[in-house]
Design a protein around this motif. Structure first.
Motif, PDB file in Angstrom:
ATOM      1  N   GLU A  19       0.808  -1.214   0.000  1.00  0.00           N
ATOM      2  CA  GLU A  19       0.000   0.000   0.000  1.00  0.00           C
ATOM      3  C   GLU A  19       0.843   1.267   0.000  1.00  0.00           C
ATOM      4  OE1 GLU A  19      -2.371  -0.540   3.453  1.00  0.00           O
ATOM      5  OE2 GLU A  19      -3.570  -2.182   2.604  1.00  0.00           O
ATOM      6  N   ALA A  20       2.154   1.122   0.194  1.00  0.00           N
ATOM      7  CA  ALA A  20       3.032   2.292   0.271  1.00  0.00           C
ATOM      8  C   ALA A  20       3.340   2.833  -1.120  1.00  0.00           C
ATOM      9  CB  ALA A  20       4.330   1.931   0.985  1.00  0.00           C
ATOM     10  N   GLY A  21       3.495   4.128  -1.213  1.00  0.00           N
ATOM     11  CA  GLY A  21       3.864   4.731  -2.484  1.00  0.00           C
ATOM     12  C   GLY A  21       5.329   4.555  -2.801  1.00  0.00           C
ATOM     13  N   GLU A  22       6.139   4.403  -1.755  1.00  0.00           N
ATOM     14  CA  GLU A  22       7.589   4.303  -1.939  1.00  0.00           C
ATOM     15  C   GLU A  22       8.199   3.678  -0.695  1.00  0.00           C
ATOM     16  OE1 GLU A  22      11.168   7.284  -3.561  1.00  0.00           O
ATOM     17  OE2 GLU A  22       9.243   8.066  -2.876  1.00  0.00           O
ATOM     18  N   PHE A  23       9.220   2.832  -0.866  1.00  0.00           N
ATOM     19  CA  PHE A  23       9.904   2.224   0.266  1.00  0.00           C
ATOM     20  C   PHE A  23      11.294   1.786  -0.163  1.00  0.00           C
ATOM     21  CE2 PHE A  23       7.329  -0.962  -1.864  1.00  0.00           C
ATOM     22  CZ  PHE A  23       8.181  -2.041  -2.013  1.00  0.00           C
ATOM     23  N   LYS A  24      12.148   1.491   0.801  1.00  0.00           N
ATOM     24  CA  LYS A  24      13.545   1.130   0.535  1.00  0.00           C
ATOM     25  C   LYS A  24      13.743  -0.380   0.619  1.00  0.00           C
ATOM     26  CE  LYS A  24      16.114   5.305   1.867  1.00  0.00           C
ATOM     27  NZ  LYS A  24      14.989   6.239   2.005  1.00  0.00           N
ATOM     28  N   LEU A  25      14.619  -0.879  -0.257  1.00  0.00           N
ATOM     29  CA  LEU A  25      14.996  -2.290  -0.275  1.00  0.00           C
ATOM     30  C   LEU A  25      16.514  -2.386  -0.293  1.00  0.00           C
ATOM     31  CD1 LEU A  25      12.568  -3.431  -3.109  1.00  0.00           C
ATOM     32  CD2 LEU A  25      12.369  -4.137  -0.727  1.00  0.00           C
ATOM     33  N   VAL A  26      17.074  -3.296   0.501  1.00  0.00           N
ATOM     34  CA  VAL A  26      18.505  -3.583   0.457  1.00  0.00           C
ATOM     35  C   VAL A  26      18.720  -4.677  -0.587  1.00  0.00           C
ATOM     36  CG1 VAL A  26      20.487  -4.467   1.735  1.00  0.00           C
ATOM     37  CG2 VAL A  26      18.852  -2.952   2.867  1.00  0.00           C
ATOM     38  N   GLY A  27      19.484  -4.370  -1.630  1.00  0.00           N
ATOM     39  CA  GLY A  27      19.737  -5.335  -2.701  1.00  0.00           C
ATOM     40  C   GLY A  27      21.002  -6.130  -2.452  1.00  0.00           C
ATOM     41  N   PHE A  28      20.980  -7.408  -2.873  1.00  0.00           N
ATOM     42  CA  PHE A  28      22.158  -8.248  -2.733  1.00  0.00           C
ATOM     43  C   PHE A  28      22.161  -9.301  -3.835  1.00  0.00           C
ATOM     44  CE2 PHE A  28      18.838  -9.971   0.026  1.00  0.00           C
ATOM     45  CZ  PHE A  28      18.823 -11.313  -0.286  1.00  0.00           C
ATOM     46  N   ARG A  29      23.333  -9.952  -4.004  1.00  0.00           N
ATOM     47  CA  ARG A  29      23.510 -10.954  -5.054  1.00  0.00           C
ATOM     48  C   ARG A  29      23.868 -12.296  -4.420  1.00  0.00           C
ATOM     49  NH1 ARG A  29      27.212  -8.563  -7.647  1.00  0.00           N
ATOM     50  NH2 ARG A  29      25.758  -7.341  -8.890  1.00  0.00           N
ATOM     51  N   LEU A  30      23.251 -13.356  -4.961  1.00  0.00           N
ATOM     52  CA  LEU A  30      23.490 -14.696  -4.435  1.00  0.00           C
ATOM     53  C   LEU A  30      23.282 -15.704  -5.558  1.00  0.00           C
ATOM     54  CD1 LEU A  30      23.984 -16.478  -1.881  1.00  0.00           C
ATOM     55  CD2 LEU A  30      21.501 -16.515  -1.581  1.00  0.00           C
ATOM     56  N   ALA A  31      24.315 -16.503  -5.845  1.00  0.00           N
ATOM     57  CA  ALA A  31      24.239 -17.572  -6.850  1.00  0.00           C
ATOM     58  C   ALA A  31      23.661 -17.081  -8.168  1.00  0.00           C
ATOM     59  CB  ALA A  31      23.403 -18.738  -6.308  1.00  0.00           C
ATOM     60  N   GLY A  32      24.145 -15.942  -8.622  1.00  0.00           N
ATOM     61  CA  GLY A  32      23.719 -15.414  -9.909  1.00  0.00           C
ATOM     62  C   GLY A  32      22.379 -14.724  -9.902  1.00  0.00           C
ATOM     63  N   GLN A  33      21.729 -14.615  -8.743  1.00  0.00           N
ATOM     64  CA  GLN A  33      20.418 -13.990  -8.641  1.00  0.00           C
ATOM     65  C   GLN A  33      20.525 -12.638  -7.944  1.00  0.00           C
ATOM     66  OE1 GLN A  33      17.520 -15.174  -9.800  1.00  0.00           O
ATOM     67  NE2 GLN A  33      18.104 -17.258 -10.364  1.00  0.00           N
ATOM     68  N   GLU A  34      19.707 -11.693  -8.419  1.00  0.00           N
ATOM     69  CA  GLU A  34      19.593 -10.396  -7.754  1.00  0.00           C
ATOM     70  C   GLU A  34      18.343 -10.437  -6.876  1.00  0.00           C
ATOM     71  OE1 GLU A  34      21.594  -7.775  -7.897  1.00  0.00           O
ATOM     72  OE2 GLU A  34      22.988  -8.584  -9.390  1.00  0.00           O
ATOM     73  N   LEU A  35      18.538 -10.230  -5.591  1.00  0.00           N
ATOM     74  CA  LEU A  35      17.443 -10.283  -4.626  1.00  0.00           C
ATOM     75  C   LEU A  35      17.438  -9.008  -3.792  1.00  0.00           C
ATOM     76  CD1 LEU A  35      18.119 -13.920  -3.395  1.00  0.00           C
ATOM     77  CD2 LEU A  35      16.261 -13.244  -4.910  1.00  0.00           C
ATOM     78  N   SER A  36      16.366  -8.835  -3.031  1.00  0.00           N
ATOM     79  CA  SER A  36      16.285  -7.685  -2.146  1.00  0.00           C
ATOM     80  C   SER A  36      15.405  -8.021  -0.956  1.00  0.00           C
ATOM     81  CB  SER A  36      15.707  -6.469  -2.890  1.00  0.00           C
ATOM     82  OG  SER A  36      14.359  -6.707  -3.275  1.00  0.00           O
ATOM     83  N   VAL A  37      15.534  -7.228   0.089  1.00  0.00           N
ATOM     84  CA  VAL A  37      14.716  -7.397   1.286  1.00  0.00           C
ATOM     85  C   VAL A  37      14.361  -6.002   1.798  1.00  0.00           C
ATOM     86  CG1 VAL A  37      16.709  -7.471   2.862  1.00  0.00           C
ATOM     87  CG2 VAL A  37      14.570  -8.591   3.504  1.00  0.00           C
ATOM     88  N   PRO A  38      13.128  -5.792   2.279  1.00  0.00           N
ATOM     89  CA  PRO A  38      12.750  -4.475   2.797  1.00  0.00           C
ATOM     90  C   PRO A  38      13.660  -4.055   3.945  1.00  0.00           C
ATOM     91  CG  PRO A  38      10.802  -5.839   2.465  1.00  0.00           C
ATOM     92  CD  PRO A  38      11.995  -6.741   2.292  1.00  0.00           C
ATOM     93  N   ILE A  39      14.122  -2.815   3.895  1.00  0.00           N
ATOM     94  CA  ILE A  39      15.027  -2.355   4.956  1.00  0.00           C
ATOM     95  C   ILE A  39      14.323  -2.331   6.304  1.00  0.00           C
ATOM     96  CG2 ILE A  39      14.568   0.121   4.737  1.00  0.00           C
ATOM     97  CD1 ILE A  39      17.592   0.549   5.178  1.00  0.00           C
TER      98      ILE A  39
END
Length: 233
Positions: A90-110
Motif C-alpha cells: 500500500e506504500a507509495g515508496e519504500f527502501k529495499l537492500v539489494g544483494f547478489r546470491l548464486a547469480g540472482q539479484e534479490l532484495s529485502v525491505p530495509i
C-alpha cells in the motif's frame, strides 16, 4: 558495494541492540526444535552464550529509515511483522537492500534488516536441516544462519559469502549469507509487481513481489515466509 548503499550505511549511526531478558518465544521454539530442550546447556557447551566476534558493515539499522512505510514497524511486534508486506503493497515508496546470491539479484525491505555483517563462520547445529547452516550469538541474540540459495533451489554456482544480511521477524533474527551487496533500491509503487513470483525463476513461496529495475526484475524476499519455513521444516 555500490557508492549509494555504502553512503547510506555510513550515515547510519544508531546504538547497538543488546540482549535484555529471556529468549523470545520464537527463539525458544527454534532452540527447542534444532538444539534440544536442554538448549541452555548445549549453548554453554558450544560457547554460544558468548557474543560472536562480528564486524558490522552498517551498525544496527534502527530509527526512522528502517521503520518502513506508514503502518509498518521494524520492531519486534508480531502484529506489525505480520502486516508489513501488506503495508509495503500500500506504500507509495519504500527502501529495499539489494544483494547478489548464486547469480540472482534479490532484495529485502530495509524495515526488516537489523544490520549487515562481514561474513564469519557459524557454529554448526547437528540436529538442524541442511538449509540451517549454523548459528551466531549477536550481542546476546541468537541468529540462525540460513542457506538461502539452498532453500530457493538456485542451480547456479555459488561464490564466496562476503556479507551476512541479518533480518528480523516475529522475535527472531535470521542471518542470510550473501556474496555481494548491490544497491539501496528506492522502490516506487508503479515499479513493483506483487504476486508474480514465478517470473523471478525462484521459489515462489519465498518471494512477495518483483521490482522492475530497467529491463531487469529483482525479487523481493518474503522474510515472514522464510521465518515460517525455518521453524516448520
Amino acid at each position: 558495494m555500490s557508492p549509494s548503499l555504502e553512503q547510506y550505511f555510513k550515515e547510519s549511526v544508531p546504538l547497538p541492540e543488546t540482549r535484555s531478558g529471556a529468549f523470545t518465544e520464537a527463539e525458544r521454539a527454534f532452540l527447542s526444535r534444532y538444539v534440544g530442550e536442554d538448549y541452555e546447556v548445549v549453548l554453554a557447551r558450544q560457547g554460544l552464550t558468548r557474543p560472536s566476534a562480528v564486524t558490522s558493515v552498517t551498525g544496527p539499522l534502527a530509527g526512522a529509515e528502517a521503520a518502513g512505510p506508514p503502518g509498518a514497524s521494524g520492531g519486534a511486534g508480531l502484529d506489525e511483522d505480520a502486516a508489513l508486506e501488506q503495508a509495503l503493497r500500500e506504500a507509495g515508496e519504500f527502501k529495499l537492500v539489494g544483494f547478489r546470491l548464486a547469480g540472482q539479484e534479490l532484495s529485502v525491505p530495509i524495515a526488516q534488516v537489523q544490520e549487515v555483517l562481514r561474513a564469519l563462520p557459524a557454529t554448526r547445529l547437528p540436529a538442524a536441516p541442511a538449509h540451517v547452516r549454523g548459528m551466531l550469538n549477536l550481542r546476546g541474540r541468537i541468529v540462525p544462519m540460513i542457506d538461502l540459495a539452498g532453500v530457493m533451489d538456485f542451480s547456479a554456482a555459488r561464490g564466496e559469502d562476503r556479507f551476512i544480511v541479518v533480518c528480523r521477524c516475529r522475535g527472531l533474527l535470521l542471518g542470510l549469507p550473501v556474496e555481494a551487496l548491490t544497491t539501496m533500491h528506492q522502490a516506487k509503487a508503479q515499479d513493483v509487481e506483487w504476486g508474480l513470483e514465478a517470473r523471478a525463476g525462484v521459489a515462489s513461496d519465498l518471494v512477495s513481489g518483483l521490482l522492475k529495475v530497467g529491463d531487469a526484475l529483482v525479487a523481493i524476499l518474503s522474510v515472514d515466509s522464510l521465518f515460517q519455513k525455518v521453524l516448520k521444516s
